[in-house]
Structure formats: C-alpha cells, structure tokens
Design a protein around this motif. Structure first.
Motif: not given
Length: 209
Positions: A151-152, A155, A157, A165, A181-182, A184, A189, A191, A208
C-alpha cells in the motif's frame, strides 16, 4: 525456467514472480541495460541485491518490456514509458513485478523469526487481534508488513508511518485476502489486498480500484 508463478487478478493486471536460480553473471549476460542501470548494478555491494535487481529485468521481458521502458521518479517510484502502472519487489531468492492499468503496489518478504522484535514499529491496531503464542504469528506479522508495504508503494506519499497511517483488519491466512486502509488527512482510503505464501516467503499486492 525460473518464472515461478503468474497471477492475473483481472483482465488489466498481471503479477509475475521469479525464483532467482541464475548466477549474477548469467543474469547480467541475459539482459540489455541502459548505461545508468549498468552503473547502478555494478555499484551494488551485495550479490544478492544484484541478482534480485537483474531478475526484475527478466520479469520485464516476460511482460513484453525491457530496461529501456522503465524509469524512476524523484521518489524512486518506477514507471513505464507506455503509461502502464508498475510495482517491483525482490527479497532473497524471489522477485516480483505487477503491471496494470490501475495504480498498484507489491511486496515480497521472507518469513523470519526476528520480525516480532520490530513489530512495534509497524503495528498498532493489529496487536488487538494477533496472538503472540499462535503458531502462525510470524506468518501473520509478515503478511501485515507486506500488505502495508504494498500500500505504501501504491499510495506513493513519502514519509507515511506504517504504524500510524496503515490499518489491516483481522484475516485468516487461508483466505489469501484481507481489507486494509490508509488513514491520511482525515480521509480513509480502503483497499482489498491479496496475498500468498510460498517456500517460506509472503507476497502481497494491491490494486487501486
């Protein structure tokens, strides 16, 4: 052939996993590299890292690409010149690539006995459902790490803490999927994440939707 597994999550997405059995020299002789890529490989101090890096180029070839189609942005995120989305990973004797029309992330990790020592660095909420004395504790910790790492990458970011997060809901290893989920900037968000285990390794990938 060291192409270990191919997964097609949907018609626009392909995952390929490579088992690295070739020597460094055999891998180097079998792929075409941009001059800057060659310099990067030659500068690596670890033969294991060199072989992992080169095996990714073998996977690119399996997917119809080569090193000249690949570039990295200022954050180190890989991209393809044709606009397809890509994510890359390698760990010890395995590497993997996921390519899709959607934004993606993938991670492979070896299941190691020492992961409980660092669990507090990437887990918070998940401790509520994990059982430290369970026989699958290390495997579940590894899965959570892979989910969060995938996920990192998706995403993209920089600087987001896995612990603060990213959240993975309770799951069973046999299901080979979970939700995460994230959280943020006051927005969640969500997934759906898929994962699999093989030969003492775990791989997770996120697409995604």
């Amino acid at each position: 052939m060291p192409l270990y597994k191919t997964i097609t999550p949907n018609s626009q997405t392909t995952v390929k996993i490579w088992k690295i059995e070739e020597s460094y020299n055999d891998l180097l002789d079998s792929v075409a590299l941009k001059p800057e890529t060659l310099q990067r490989v030659l500068g690596m101090k670890s033969a294991l890292h060199q072989r992992g890096f080169l095996s990714v180029r073998k996977l690119l070839a399996e997917l119809g690409y080569d090193d000249f189609d690949l570039f990295y942005d200022e954050n180190g995120k890989p991209h393809l010149k044709d606009g397809k989305q890509i994510s890359i990973t390698h760990s010890f004797i395995f590497s993997a690539v996921i390519i899709s029309d959607s934004i993606v992330g993938i991670d492979i990790e070896k299941q190691r006995e020492k992961i409980p020592v660092i669990a507090h660095k990437f887990i918070d909420y998940e401790f509520d459902y994990l059982k430290k004395d369970a026989p699958d504790y290390i495997r579940k910790l590894t899965t959570i790490w892979c989910v969060k790492e995938s996920l990192y990458k998706l995403f993209a970011t920089p600087g987001l803490s896995f612990k603060d997060y990213f959240l993975v809901i309770p799951f069973e290893l046999k299901d080979e999927e979970t939700k995460a989920w994230i959280d943020y900037r006051d927005k969640k968000h969500p997934y759906n994440i898929h994962f699999l285990e093989f030969e003492g390794f775990t791989c997770a990938y996120a697409v995604d939707s």
